[in-house]
Design an enzyme around this catalytic site. Sequence first.
Site, PDB file in Angstrom:
ATOM      1  N   ALA A  64       0.828  -1.210   0.000  1.00 51.21           N
ATOM      2  CA  ALA A  64       0.000   0.000   0.000  1.00 51.21           C
ATOM      3  C   ALA A  64       0.864   1.263   0.000  1.00 51.21           C
ATOM      4  CB  ALA A  64      -0.973  -0.036   1.179  1.00 51.21           C
ATOM      5  N   SER A  65       0.680   2.135   0.973  1.00 49.16           N
ATOM      6  CA  SER A  65       1.280   3.473   0.907  1.00 49.16           C
ATOM      7  C   SER A  65       2.786   3.503   1.107  1.00 49.16           C
ATOM      8  CB  SER A  65       0.612   4.390   1.928  1.00 49.16           C
ATOM      9  OG  SER A  65      -0.704   4.696   1.527  1.00 49.16           O
ATOM     10  N   VAL A  66       3.410   2.401   1.463  1.00 48.95           N
ATOM     11  CA  VAL A  66       4.874   2.362   1.450  1.00 48.95           C
ATOM     12  C   VAL A  66       5.375   2.557   0.021  1.00 48.95           C
ATOM     13  CG1 VAL A  66       6.894   0.915   1.995  1.00 48.95           C
ATOM     14  CG2 VAL A  66       4.965   0.997   3.566  1.00 48.95           C
TER      15      VAL A  66
END
Length: 537
Positions: A64-66
């Site tokens: 995801a947002s990594v």
Amino acid sequence: MSSIDTVALEKRVDALFAKYARAGSPGAAVGIMRDGAILLAKGYGEASVEHRVPITPRTVFRIASVTKQFTVAAILMLAREGKLSLDDTPQKYLPELPTLPQPVTIDQMARNNSGWPDFLELLRLGGSNLDRPSRLDELVGAINRNKHLNFEPGSRFLYSNTNFLLLGLIVEKITGKPLGDVLKARIFTPLGMTSTALTPDLDTIVPGLATSYLDNNDGSFRRARHGYPLTGEGGLVSTVEDLLIWANHYRHPVLQPTDLWAELADQQPLTGGVLNPYCRGLVRGTLRGMTAISHGGLWPGYRTEFLRLPDAALDVVVITNLASLDPHRLGRAAALAALVGDARVQPAHPVDLADVARYSGTYVNEAELTLFGIDVRNGEVMLNQGGVPMEMIARGDGWLDADRGAFEFALRLPGTPGQPIEGDLGAGRVFDFRKLETRDAVPADIAGSYVCADAGATWRIDGKQIQVSGPYVASTAPWPLKGVSGDVVEIEMSYGWVTITQLARLDRDASGKPKGLTVSTGRIKNMRFEKVSPSSS
């Protein structure tokens, strides 16, 4: 670290994840590295509960947002090569984007201080959610429809996925190649990150990909549903091993530019002079007196924490396939387990739980459209805001900070119960919050239809609930409406994997007649809904 120290570390980390180290349970992969040497890489629980496949350090997850730091890395590479300027507006490369009230720069987008509303929230206002099958053009359409800014660009930090979806599109426009191909050629292949890839289409078969799960009330699990495509804001799959390779590259760079890590972790002040906690795709904070540089990732059933403690040359990665497992907290606990006896680790600041308990309750600031609850549970100070629970950690100066990654919220208790609590909402913005002893009724004259052009949403309110329709959803299950204070109401939005709340204020004209709503969510502030009829239809 000696072998007996390795054994001791493993036992300490095992204790943190013991709840998930059993057959029939989803779990997590954990990696701990110090100065390039892996101290621990281990899996707990199962990647597939159905097929009894165990989690290992090579299990693939959606991170995801990594993803965001990799998208920004591509932007920084192009900037260093003179193919773009960080001071450019995104419209220079994506001319179809709308003209906003004030210009936004690429660097502000990378630093999450652009003020651009989160497209996921824009879609949510129209009744859509992450589990609804969707197309990339619909996500971009939500961005292009909106002409609202949450605040003056550069003045505040507020997390927005819009920034990074657009940054990925800019990379594609400049290079003429898909973002995934650019990242593979310029980062993943050179570093040997062979299990990391951008997979926008959620139907893509990914070898070794863990299934994601949600918790049922009876302790069993169900599969998490996904519908939205994922791009520069959150589309990567990866493993603990690959993310440790990436972390080690920060310490021993081989990619050009070799100071890429410094550029990503560069922290700058906002226009008011207060430091922005968000750098470029990374968050800068502290853990027990040490600098912490990190980022989390959240997608239905998948959660990730990428944590670096440069003072101790320590890197920790935790990735889970269970929504209720909190890698942010567990990752920090694992880091401290690896630093037992390290003199740089400062003791935790004590909290007087009995004192905090005197202030338990719900607090509100109507002008800021912000509501939160605070109480003591299981020996911890817990905050609940917008339906999201989080622990509050004492920072030693009388303030309690929310322990939740890329999120700004702190509070300070008054000397006497009954007095307002101070709340710090970031960028030096401190407000009083009064205790909500009783809730007022929903305003009787709120009934009617309200339209938001920026979200393309229509809300039909009957005084008890809201029936929602939007650009891609004709109708959804009604949202319950609760009174708060005066003309401020709370809206509950329930989905298959999460229930969140938002606040709205009924706005009136000079005669007192309702004329619209001002709505604030976690990632959209002061969005206008105009009243278009006197009664619900």
